[in-house]
Design an enzyme around this catalytic site. Structure first.
Site, PDB file in Angstrom:
ATOM      1  CE  LYS A  10      17.335 -23.382  -9.863  1.00 54.54           C
ATOM      2  NZ  LYS A  10      18.278 -22.262  -9.607  1.00 54.54           N
ATOM      3  CB  SER A  65      21.626 -23.672 -10.541  1.00 51.24           C
ATOM      4  OG  SER A  65      20.884 -22.671  -9.842  1.00 51.24           O
ATOM      5  CB  SER A  78      21.394 -19.565 -10.633  1.00 52.39           C
ATOM      6  OG  SER A  78      22.578 -20.161 -10.159  1.00 52.39           O
TER       7      SER A  78
END
Length: 483
Positions: A93, A168, A192
């Site tokens: 990420k 996210s 997330s």
């Protein structure tokens, strides 16, 4: 090939390994790929090339940076000591520092920041032999659950390109679900990792807060943040967890005889019909295997949690982001960062609730930290102890992935319009605020072909016990079909 293969690294005969021809390589789990590479049946170069071919040009905005040249170069290296992830490509990420690659956190102000060193979680995976394939897209600054990023584009769901990937950590979830990589890293503040795992048909693990090192990760809240792995098998979640914690990389499944799992009605109620059907079917399999299901209410936990999450995250974000920007020599202040935020929902939060006149007063934050959060943690501990529970079980999200267009603020649930953010974090957020370990396991596809996840939350720092339970639960469930 099923995503729940029982192949163990280096322990199986070559004849039992999956075929290596054609498009099959994309379906390998990390554990399977590592075994193939260790046996000599597969080269890291061939595996990297196969995944890059799979990714191609149609990436669904899963990546912010695809490092094809770096991955190919890393695949050619022969280290003196080959770790358990040798030759296995991973995705990271883009709020987690990777040396030499941009770490943008999905926001314009950080577009040119290239960290001088890896975040410790990345460093440990690299030391184990992992190859960084690229940096994945996310909800801008990790402040949201759709991954509809106004800078880099909305991340497409692995199973339906017109649906959002969740957030996210949506880029990581979508990349793994779409077979661009076998495993990856996300971060989880209130759901997330688990939300995109559930919506993209993969596994996602949020460890107990503090169990993974958090240095080198663009923060929201030091009280709530943690990195976490996403993968296409429970064995891979256990493998990554062992590498990051410098522990064992394998684990035996828990004997389900005598296992007790709490079913909180406040979490299991008011959910989409297809989600309810799939989760109930999974729970019936647990009960048939000897698990005792204990019905609970726990509405008080959700009520208490409603007073906790936002004050902690919004107050700590200002302090934590400011410190991170300075410590990591980004050359930015938080005001400069906020000035370039592009996603409307994130800009509103920063301009009004973090830096503006609606910011959380310190006295309110202290009240939550000194009184309400300890009460939440004590209540969870009481529930686990009084009912002798190994875990709580409930739908990871109350409904499957929703359309990218028109779902930023509201979605429809059981015929009514409900707020998108609050609805999707409803079940994941309470355990996050208490710092509990949590695991999302795919339980099947809806009649529309959309994945659904079952979440298991365990007592604080019962991480390996929870993973062993997850391994046993997963063995009862059918493999989730590929997109």
């Amino acid at each position: 090939m099923g995503v729940r293969s029982i192949l163990t690294i280096g322990a199986m005969a070559l004849g039992s390994l999956p075929a290596l021809a054609g498009d099959n390589l994309k379906d390998l789990t990390a554990s399977e790929a590592a075994a193939q590479i260790a046996s000599g049946a597969l080269s890291p170069q061939a595996y990297v090339d196969a995944l890059l071919n799979r990714i191609g040009d149609d990436r669904g905005n899963a990546f912010i940076t695809l490092d094809a040249d770096g991955a190919k170069s890393a695949a050619l290296k022969e280290p003196s000591e080959k770790g358990p992830l040798f030759g296995v490509p991973i995705v990271v990420k883009d709020n987690i520092a990777v040396q030499g690659l941009p770490t943008t956190a999905g926001t314009p102000a950080l577009a040119n920041w290239r960290p001088a060193k890896d975040a410790p979680v990345v460093e440990r995976l690299r030391k184990a032999g992992a190859i960084i394939l690229g940096k994945t897209n996310l909800h801008e600054l990790a402040f949201g659950i759709t991954s509809n990023n106004a800078v880099h584009g909305a991340v497409a769901n692995a199973y339906a390109s017109d649906r959002f990937a969740g957030g996210s950590s949506g880029g990581t979830g979508a990349a793994i679900g779409a077979r661009f990589a076998p495993v990856g890293l996300g971060t989880d503040t209130g759901g997330s990792v688990r939300i995109p795992a559930a919506l993209n048909g993969v596994y996602g693990f949020r460890p107990s807060v503090g169990r993974y090192p958090q240095a080198g990760i663009v923060p929201i809240s030091h009280t709530r943040d943690t990195a976490g792995p996403l993968a296409r098998s429970m064995k891979d979640i256990i493998l990554i967890d062992g590498v990051i914690t410098n522990g064992t990389t394998t684990l035996g499944a828990l004997n389900l005889s005598g296992v007790r799992v709490g079913i909180p009605s406040a979490f299991n109620g008011h959910v989409d019909g297809e989600t309810d059907r799939l989760v109930k079917a999974a729970l019936e399999k647990l009960e048939a295997a000897g698990v005792t299901l204990v019905t609970l209410d726990l509405a008080d936990i959700q009520d208490l949690n409603g007073q906790i999450g936002f004050p902690i995250a919004l107050f700590e974000a200002k302090q934590d982001i400011s410190k991170f920007l300075e410590k990591n020599e980004t050359g930015l202040t938080i005001d400069q960062l906020a000035a370039e935020i592009t996603s409307p929902d994130v800009k509103f939060v920063f301009d009004n609730m973090i830096l503006g006149d609606q910011a959380v007063p310190e006295v309110a934050y202290r009240s939550v930290m000194n009184d309400l959060r300890p009460k939440l943690q004590a209540r969870y501990a009481e529930v686990f102890a009084d009912h002798r529970l190994d875990a709580l079980a409930f739908p990871t999200t109350p409904l499957p992935a929703q359309p990218i267009s028109g779902s930023d603020l509201e979605v429809e649930l059981l015929g009514a319009k409900v707020p998108t953010f609050q609805t999707f974090i409803r079940n994941t957020d309470p355990g996050s605020n208490a710092g509990l370990p949590s695991l999302s396991i795919p339980v099947g596809l809806t009649s529309d072909g959309l994945p659904v996840g079952l979440e298991l939350d365990g007592p604080a720092f019962s991480d390996r016990h929870l993973l062993a339970l997850g391994l046993a639960v997963d063995a009862l469930l059918p493999p989730t079909p590929a997109p």
